[in-house]
Design a protein around this motif. Structure first.
Motif, PDB file in Angstrom:
ATOM      1  N   GLY A 123       0.999  -1.416  -0.136  1.00 37.10           N
ATOM      2  CA  GLY A 123       0.440   0.516   0.046  1.00 37.10           C
ATOM      3  C   GLY A 123       0.647   1.333   0.050  1.00 37.10           C
ATOM      4  O   GLY A 123       0.056   2.061  -0.952  1.00 37.10           O
ATOM      5  N   LEU A 175       2.180   1.860  -3.263  1.00 37.15           N
ATOM      6  CA  LEU A 175       1.404   2.756  -4.297  1.00 37.15           C
ATOM      7  C   LEU A 175       1.649   4.144  -4.411  1.00 37.15           C
ATOM      8  O   LEU A 175       0.736   4.386  -4.817  1.00 37.15           O
ATOM      9  CB  LEU A 175      -0.296   1.741  -4.078  1.00 37.15           C
ATOM     10  CG  LEU A 175      -0.566   0.321  -4.180  1.00 37.15           C
ATOM     11  CD1 LEU A 175      -1.582  -0.393  -3.876  1.00 37.15           C
ATOM     12  CD2 LEU A 175      -0.560   0.246  -5.782  1.00 37.15           C
ATOM     13  N   ILE A 187       0.733  -3.800 -10.429  1.00 31.02           N
ATOM     14  CA  ILE A 187       0.800  -4.743  -9.649  1.00 31.02           C
ATOM     15  C   ILE A 187       1.548  -6.215  -9.899  1.00 31.02           C
ATOM     16  O   ILE A 187       0.754  -6.745 -10.343  1.00 31.02           O
ATOM     17  CB  ILE A 187      -0.057  -4.331  -7.869  1.00 31.02           C
ATOM     18  CG1 ILE A 187      -0.559  -3.217  -8.216  1.00 31.02           C
ATOM     19  CG2 ILE A 187       0.985  -4.962  -6.666  1.00 31.02           C
ATOM     20  CD1 ILE A 187      -1.427  -2.499  -8.602  1.00 31.02           C
ATOM     21  N   CYS A 204       2.366  -9.649  -8.686  1.00 27.39           N
ATOM     22  CA  CYS A 204       2.051 -10.473  -7.644  1.00 27.39           C
ATOM     23  C   CYS A 204       2.759 -11.665  -7.711  1.00 27.39           C
ATOM     24  O   CYS A 204       2.581 -12.389  -8.465  1.00 27.39           O
ATOM     25  CB  CYS A 204       0.422 -11.434  -7.313  1.00 27.39           C
ATOM     26  SG  CYS A 204      -0.440  -9.801  -7.049  1.00 27.39           S
ATOM     27  N   GLY A 244      -4.405  -9.240   1.578  1.00 26.38           N
ATOM     28  CA  GLY A 244      -4.719  -7.893   1.102  1.00 26.38           C
ATOM     29  C   GLY A 244      -5.110  -6.808   1.925  1.00 26.38           C
ATOM     30  O   GLY A 244      -4.741  -5.517   1.628  1.00 26.38           O
ATOM     31  N   ALA A 285      -2.332  -4.006   2.648  1.00 24.34           N
ATOM     32  CA  ALA A 285      -1.897  -2.803   1.260  1.00 24.34           C
ATOM     33  C   ALA A 285      -3.505  -1.580   1.436  1.00 24.34           C
ATOM     34  O   ALA A 285      -3.428  -0.521   1.618  1.00 24.34           O
ATOM     35  CB  ALA A 285      -2.420  -3.564   0.083  1.00 24.34           C
ATOM     36  N   VAL A 286      -4.518  -2.196   1.522  1.00 25.05           N
ATOM     37  CA  VAL A 286      -5.996  -1.776   2.107  1.00 25.05           C
ATOM     38  C   VAL A 286      -5.745  -0.593   2.640  1.00 25.05           C
ATOM     39  O   VAL A 286      -6.155   0.684   2.796  1.00 25.05           O
ATOM     40  CB  VAL A 286      -6.940  -2.660   2.234  1.00 25.05           C
ATOM     41  CG1 VAL A 286      -8.265  -1.788   2.069  1.00 25.05           C
ATOM     42  CG2 VAL A 286      -6.975  -3.374   0.578  1.00 25.05           C
ATOM     43  N   LEU A 343      -5.399   1.013 -11.543  1.00 30.27           N
ATOM     44  CA  LEU A 343      -4.751   0.054 -11.282  1.00 30.27           C
ATOM     45  C   LEU A 343      -4.798  -1.543 -11.616  1.00 30.27           C
ATOM     46  O   LEU A 343      -6.138  -2.482 -11.594  1.00 30.27           O
ATOM     47  CB  LEU A 343      -4.977  -0.343  -9.202  1.00 30.27           C
ATOM     48  CG  LEU A 343      -4.867   1.135  -8.195  1.00 30.27           C
ATOM     49  CD1 LEU A 343      -5.538   0.587  -7.374  1.00 30.27           C
ATOM     50  CD2 LEU A 343      -3.345   1.312  -8.442  1.00 30.27           C
ATOM     51  N   VAL A 392      -3.930  -5.696 -11.641  1.00 30.72           N
ATOM     52  CA  VAL A 392      -2.709  -6.732 -10.847  1.00 30.72           C
ATOM     53  C   VAL A 392      -2.100  -7.410 -11.267  1.00 30.72           C
ATOM     54  O   VAL A 392      -3.210  -8.215 -12.410  1.00 30.72           O
ATOM     55  CB  VAL A 392      -4.529  -6.966  -9.805  1.00 30.72           C
ATOM     56  CG1 VAL A 392      -3.115  -8.495  -9.584  1.00 30.72           C
ATOM     57  CG2 VAL A 392      -4.225  -6.100  -8.352  1.00 30.72           C
ATOM     58  N   LEU A 396      -6.726  -5.571  -3.160  1.00 27.66           N
ATOM     59  CA  LEU A 396      -6.553  -3.863  -4.283  1.00 27.66           C
ATOM     60  C   LEU A 396      -7.890  -4.528  -4.983  1.00 27.66           C
ATOM     61  O   LEU A 396      -8.363  -3.420  -5.628  1.00 27.66           O
ATOM     62  CB  LEU A 396      -5.122  -4.787  -5.145  1.00 27.66           C
ATOM     63  CG  LEU A 396      -4.021  -4.194  -4.288  1.00 27.66           C
ATOM     64  CD1 LEU A 396      -2.570  -5.147  -5.733  1.00 27.66           C
ATOM     65  CD2 LEU A 396      -3.470  -3.603  -3.688  1.00 27.66           C
ATOM     66  N   LEU A 403      -9.942  -2.204  -4.043  1.00 25.47           N
ATOM     67  CA  LEU A 403      -9.805  -0.585  -4.456  1.00 25.47           C
ATOM     68  C   LEU A 403      -9.566  -0.147  -5.776  1.00 25.47           C
ATOM     69  O   LEU A 403      -9.901   1.003  -5.935  1.00 25.47           O
ATOM     70  CB  LEU A 403      -7.728  -0.519  -4.182  1.00 25.47           C
ATOM     71  CG  LEU A 403      -7.791  -0.356  -2.880  1.00 25.47           C
ATOM     72  CD1 LEU A 403      -6.010  -0.867  -2.227  1.00 25.47           C
ATOM     73  CD2 LEU A 403      -8.195   0.371  -1.499  1.00 25.47           C
ATOM     74  N   ALA A 416      -9.102  -2.051  -8.624  1.00 23.05           N
ATOM     75  CA  ALA A 416      -8.216  -3.168  -9.479  1.00 23.05           C
ATOM     76  C   ALA A 416      -9.197  -4.153 -10.224  1.00 23.05           C
ATOM     77  O   ALA A 416      -9.566  -4.080  -9.505  1.00 23.05           O
ATOM     78  CB  ALA A 416      -7.145  -3.704  -8.430  1.00 23.05           C
TER      79      ALA A 416
END
Length: 337
Positions: free
Chosen positions: A112, A115, A128, A130, A139, A142-143, A157, A159, A223, A226, A228
């Motif tokens: 995160g 980001l 991103i 993985c 996650g 990151a969130v 975003l 992934v 993600l 968020l 993504a």
């Protein structure tokens, strides 16, 4: 003059994709071929080397709370893009081995933070990768570091991953590889179940409906909450580096990876390269080792050479790059008119 394209993945622990590609290209040049190098990645470790760009480094929180310097990249052609490997911030390589795993505590806070660093650098698209994670936190780290989807408003975003793992099965399928005991897998799965409900009720995202949401211990699902989208990593990287057009001009493509098994032909680099080359030109796949079943019955259109089988495991590990060049030279000698 015949033309070769070198499009390998990394040989984990022995050679990077760039080193492998250069060894193949040098062998081609010595044999009188032209060659193009295209080090590849399926979205996991090695993504930064595959896409290039301007190196950046940010101090972030590592998987177990320690500070670490995480490399990422900025791509300045067209829309300003950032490329992140989650493993640089939250990877298992950052955890002390053999006894440093702490699967219940490891989290993705550092991802995160990367980001936010990419956003602050002006990136309007962030990719991103993985792979290589130490985490099974869905996650959430990151969130929490980002705060809300609004913090990344106006940023696309994407992934990149090579699996279709469901969100709630991330601990069951990959937790043991990260040091989780059977009891810890149960605890982690319970957390993922609760988090899936949180993402649905508070973020309006049903991670259960997203193939690959379980990638990197559920980071992909977090993600997605968020904003993504999840994309097949090989296809994404291939488009970024122009691999389809490179292969269209090739008389031979050389690919490879550290260990070849049946999943290698489903979403990973060897299978992706074979799909692009099939019906157009032959593919030589050089690998550190391979499952016996794959060697016994390889897909059509591909010639597989296992360094371990041909030279022994010790030389395959200690002389990886040199042996890749040797195998390439032998193949080109066979193709000489």
């Amino acid at each position: 003059m015949p033309h070769l394209v070198a499009a390998p993945d990394k040989f984990r622990g022995t050679a990077g994709a760039g080193e492998v590609a250069e060894a193949v290209a040098q062998a081609a040049h010595r044999a009188g071929w032209t060659a193009e190098v295209a080090p590849m990645s399926d979205g996991g470790e090695g993504l930064l080397d595959a896409v290039g760009g301007d190196p950046r480094e940010t101090s972030v929180t590592g998987p177990l709370g320690q500070r670490t310097r995480a490399e990422w990249r900025l791509l300045r052609s067209g829309t300003l893009q950032a490329v992140i490997e989650m493993s640089k911030a939250s990877g298992r390589a950052l955890v002390a081995h053999p006894s440093g795993d702490d699967p219940l505590r490891a989290d993705t806070t550092g991802v995160g933070q990367l980001l936010l660093a990419a956003r602050d650098a002006g990136a309007r698209r962030i990719i991103i990768g993985c792979g290589g994670s130490a985490t099974t936190d869905g996650g959430w780290g990151a969130v929490a570091a980002v705060g809300t989807p609004k913090a990344l408003s106006g940023v696309e975003l994407v992934v990149a991953c090579d699996v279709t793992t469901p969100f709630r099965r991330a601990a069951e399928l990959f937790g043991p590889q990260k040091g989780a005991s059977p009891e810890q897998v149960i605890t982690l799965t319970r957390r993922l179940n609760e988090l899936a409900e949180t993402y649905r009720t508070e973020f309006g995202v049903d991670v259960d409906a997203l193939a690959g949401a379980g990638a990197a211990g559920g980071l992909a699902g977090g993600l997605a909450a968020l904003g993504a989208r999840i994309a097949p990593g090989f296809d994404l990287v291939a488009d970024m580096v122009g691999l389809p057009s490179l292969i269209a001009a090739a008389d031979l493509v050389v690919t490879g990876e550290g260990h070849l098994d049946p999943p290698s032909f489903h979403g990973k680099v060897p299978g992706g390269v074979l799909g692009l080359a099939r019906g157009h030109c032959p593919v030589l796949c050089i690998v550190g080792g391979a499952d016996a079943a794959v060697l016994a019955d390889p897909p059509s259109g591909i010639d597989i050479v296992s360094l371990s089988q041909r030279f022994g495991a010790e030389r395959a590990r200690s002389e990886t790059v040199a042996l890749i060049g040797q195998v390439t030279a032998e193949k080109l000698a066979q193709l000489k008119p």
